[in-house]
Design a protein around this motif. Structure first.
Motif, mmCIF file in Angstrom:
data_model
loop_
_atom_site.group_PDB
_atom_site.id
_atom_site.type_symbol
_atom_site.label_atom_id
_atom_site.label_comp_id
_atom_site.label_asym_id
_atom_site.label_seq_id
_atom_site.Cartn_x
_atom_site.Cartn_y
_atom_site.Cartn_z
ATOM 1 N N GLY A 50 0.809 -1.218 0.000
ATOM 2 C CA GLY A 50 0.000 0.000 0.000
ATOM 3 C C GLY A 50 0.839 1.262 0.000
ATOM 4 N N GLU A 51 1.893 1.282 0.809
ATOM 5 C CA GLU A 51 2.783 2.444 0.801
ATOM 6 C C GLU A 51 3.501 2.550 -0.533
ATOM 7 N N LEU A 52 3.926 1.411 -1.080
ATOM 8 C CA LEU A 52 4.587 1.434 -2.387
ATOM 9 C C LEU A 52 3.639 1.930 -3.469
ATOM 10 N N TYR A 53 2.400 1.471 -3.433
ATOM 11 C CA TYR A 53 1.414 1.908 -4.421
ATOM 12 C C TYR A 53 1.203 3.419 -4.344
ATOM 13 N N THR A 54 1.120 3.949 -3.113
ATOM 14 C CA THR A 54 0.955 5.397 -2.937
ATOM 15 C C THR A 54 2.138 6.150 -3.515
ATOM 16 N N ALA A 55 3.345 5.644 -3.267
ATOM 17 C CA ALA A 55 4.546 6.295 -3.804
ATOM 18 C C ALA A 55 4.548 6.279 -5.323
ATOM 19 N N LEU A 56 4.116 5.173 -5.914
ATOM 20 C CA LEU A 56 4.052 5.088 -7.372
ATOM 21 C C LEU A 56 3.044 6.087 -7.924
ATOM 22 N N LYS A 57 1.884 6.192 -7.266
ATOM 23 C CA LYS A 57 0.872 7.143 -7.705
ATOM 24 C C LYS A 57 1.350 8.589 -7.553
ATOM 25 N N ALA A 58 2.232 8.824 -6.584
ATOM 26 C CA ALA A 58 2.784 10.168 -6.383
ATOM 27 C C ALA A 58 3.874 10.495 -7.399
ATOM 28 N N GLY A 59 4.270 9.510 -8.203
ATOM 29 C CA GLY A 59 5.335 9.725 -9.169
ATOM 30 C C GLY A 59 6.709 9.769 -8.545
ATOM 31 N N PHE A 60 6.846 9.140 -7.373
ATOM 32 C CA PHE A 60 8.150 9.174 -6.702
ATOM 33 C C PHE A 60 9.150 8.316 -7.468
ATOM 34 N N PRO A 61 10.392 8.803 -7.635
ATOM 35 C CA PRO A 61 11.392 8.024 -8.385
ATOM 36 C C PRO A 61 11.638 6.665 -7.727
ATOM 37 N N THR A 62 11.392 5.604 -8.441
ATOM 38 C CA THR A 62 11.470 4.277 -7.816
ATOM 39 C C THR A 62 12.890 3.908 -7.400
ATOM 40 N N GLU A 63 13.882 4.481 -8.079
ATOM 41 C CA GLU A 63 15.261 4.158 -7.705
ATOM 42 C C GLU A 63 15.626 4.718 -6.325
ATOM 43 N N LYS A 64 14.780 5.608 -5.792
ATOM 44 C CA LYS A 64 15.021 6.173 -4.470
ATOM 45 C C LYS A 64 14.094 5.572 -3.407
ATOM 46 N N ILE A 65 13.509 4.431 -3.708
ATOM 47 C CA ILE A 65 12.623 3.766 -2.764
ATOM 48 C C ILE A 65 13.316 2.546 -2.174
ATOM 49 N N SER A 66 13.278 2.418 -0.855
ATOM 50 C CA SER A 66 13.715 1.212 -0.153
ATOM 51 C C SER A 66 12.472 0.496 0.359
ATOM 52 N N PHE A 67 12.471 -0.841 0.223
ATOM 53 C CA PHE A 67 11.300 -1.620 0.637
ATOM 54 C C PHE A 67 11.653 -2.438 1.879
ATOM 55 N N HIS A 68 11.033 -2.055 3.001
ATOM 56 C CA HIS A 68 11.228 -2.719 4.286
ATOM 57 C C HIS A 68 10.077 -3.672 4.584
ATOM 58 N N GLY A 69 10.127 -4.276 5.777
ATOM 59 C CA GLY A 69 9.035 -5.110 6.260
ATOM 60 C C GLY A 69 9.509 -6.490 6.647
ATOM 61 N N ASN A 70 8.936 -7.038 7.718
ATOM 62 C CA ASN A 70 9.388 -8.341 8.203
ATOM 63 C C ASN A 70 8.538 -9.503 7.679
ATOM 64 N N ASN A 71 7.523 -9.216 6.870
ATOM 65 C CA ASN A 71 6.719 -10.304 6.301
ATOM 66 C C ASN A 71 6.152 -9.878 4.950
ATOM 67 N N LYS A 72 7.037 -9.465 4.055
ATOM 68 C CA LYS A 72 6.605 -9.090 2.713
ATOM 69 C C LYS A 72 6.043 -10.317 1.999
ATOM 70 N N THR A 73 4.969 -10.125 1.280
ATOM 71 C CA THR A 73 4.398 -11.222 0.520
ATOM 72 C C THR A 73 5.109 -11.341 -0.827
ATOM 73 N N LYS A 74 4.884 -12.459 -1.472
ATOM 74 C CA LYS A 74 5.467 -12.633 -2.799
ATOM 75 C C LYS A 74 4.907 -11.600 -3.770
ATOM 76 N N ASP A 75 3.606 -11.323 -3.670
ATOM 77 C CA ASP A 75 3.004 -10.315 -4.548
ATOM 78 C C ASP A 75 3.618 -8.937 -4.323
#
Length: 436
Positions: free
Chosen positions: A90-115
């Motif tokens: 959900g946070e990633l989707y919001t960032a994508l909708k905001a047009g945030f540069p994806t190369e500047k995104i770090s993806f955290h979380g202790n139980n990321k799903t495969k999707d």
């Protein structure tokens, strides 16, 4: 207009937020209302940036989205040249909708799903912070299926516990987050990732807690990580490009909080990394930090309207407002403390202590247990200070109460950036039960 250390007033003596009269904000947008002073957000971010520039190191300031997530805040962080970290699809989707540069995104979380991992990989997220062995396997599957490569970091639990609430401590060994060093998990994860051609291990990450008001914990964190780097250099000829030290820099909630300037944290971190790099004959890595609360916390205000009052002889009165634990769960969750002002006369001397209570059907719905306030009456607008972090982002629809609007105020202008929910919003996912 006059200014003290924590708020501004206009010629009428009213509280000002971002150059806008708080009473006008309440009138125009309703209450409860979350308001951000955008200039304060910029000020905090730039304090970190200036300290890194002065320290002459490669760096990244990665805003911790979980403190407050919206399209608008991502736009501001992008304007400032920052990175962001996200912890969910959900946070990633919001960032994508905001047009945030994806190369500047770090993806955290202790139980990321495969999707979620697939979503990150397909959108070319800059780095995935690996938190556990299950996730290594999931990411390996995703990379094989997509025939892509990705930069990764390992989240390390270095055995450092910050002086903070137990729920906010994340760097100690007994934690749900990351790979433990002492048990050998971190080294095992390192070897697994290094064996994967489609994963480029660019660095190590650790986070020792939140609302940290001293530098010692960060010094210990750096020491633990640099010792690990020295060991892996000797054994595997590996040195990280990046040392990500997380966030957790504390802010002022009440007068008893003794806050350290953000620049001081950065100066200490740079000095520690440099000293140990020289001692261990290591390269000085790029230093990343992940501030969230310290960027948006003090910039946020929650405006409420006073409703009922309950007086019982010999007991502290209850003054109830039109919000509460539905828009700020922190006092109920871990006894977080705040200060409040009457927006019409914030400089007025307090004359009583009250329980500033919320409207929700829970005895624990108390925003401030002993709020020092002037005498209030129904209709008064109350401003609770420093609510910009983990208030709206943890908000709920408990009791089927709509979540508040969010407004950004800057240079005397106010703009709604999150619309207030309606009753129709509350039932839009409901379905009638069809008896069979």
């Amino acid at each position: 207009m006059s200014t003290n250390d924590y708020y501004q007033t206009n010629d009428q003596g009213h509280l000002m937020i971002g150059g806008v009269d708080a009473l006008k904000l309440a009138e125009n947008f309703g209450t409860p209302l979350v308001v951000y002073d955008v200039a304060q957000i910029r000020k905090q971010f730039n304090a970190l940036k200036q300290a890194f520039v002065a320290g002459q190191v490669d760096y990244a300031i990665s805003y911790a989205s979980k403190a407050f997530t919206s399209i608008a805040i991502y736009q501001v962080i992008n304007e400032l040249g920052g990175h962001i970290d996200v912890v969910s699809g959900g946070e990633l989707y919001t960032a994508l909708k905001a047009g945030f540069p994806t190369e500047k995104i770090s993806f955290h979380g202790n139980n990321k799903t495969k999707d979620e991992l697939l979503m990150a990989v397909e959108n070319n997220v800059g780095v995935i912070i690996l938190d556990n062995f299950h996730e290594i396997e999931l990411l390996k599957q995703v990379l094989h299926e997509t025939n892509k490569k990705v930069q990764v970091m390992l989240r390390i639990t270095p055995g450092v516990s910050a002086h903070t609430h137990e729920y906010d401590q994340t760097g100690q060994e007994d934690s749900k987050f990351g790979f433990d060093v002492r048990s050998g998990q971190a080294e095992k994860a390192f070897l697994q990732v290094k064996a994967e051609e489609q994963m480029e291990l660019i660095g190590l990450h650790a986070h020792i807690g939140s609302q940290i008001l001293e530098t010692e914990g960060f010094n210990l964190e750096v020491e633990k990580l640099m010792q690990l780097v020295q060991e892996w250099k000797q054994k595997y000829d590996y040195q990280p490009q990046v040392l990500n030290l997380g966030g957790g820099f504390g802010i002022r909630y009440t007068a008893k909080d003794r806050v350290i300037g953000l620049g001081t944290f950065v100066e200490q971190i740079i000095a520690s990394v440099r000293t140990l790099a020289e001692q261990y004959q290591l390269n000085v890595p790029a230093i990343w930090v992940e501030p969230g609360r310290s960027i948006v916390g003090e910039a946020g205000y929650s405006l409420y309207t006073v409703g009922s009052r309950k007086d019982v002889p010999g007991l502290t009165p209850y003054v109830t407002v039109d919000g509460g634990m539905g828009d700020n769960i922190r006092p109920a969750l871990y006894q977080a403390e705040y200060e409040a002002l009457v927006a019409k006369r914030p400089a007025a001397e307090p004359v009583e202590k009250v329980h500033l209570a919320g409207r929700y059907c829970e005895s624990g719905d108390i925003l401030i247990d002993q709020a020092c306030l002037p005498k209030t009456k129904p209709g008064d607008v109350i401003a609770v200070l420093a609510t910009g972090a983990y208030g709206y982002s943890m908000a709920s629809n408990y009791n089927r109460v709509p979540r508040p609007a969010v407004v950004f105020a800057e240079n005397g202008q106010a703009q709604e950036v999150v619309t207030r929910e309606t009753y129709d919003d509350l039932i839009k996912n409901d379905r009638f039960y069809q008896e069979k």
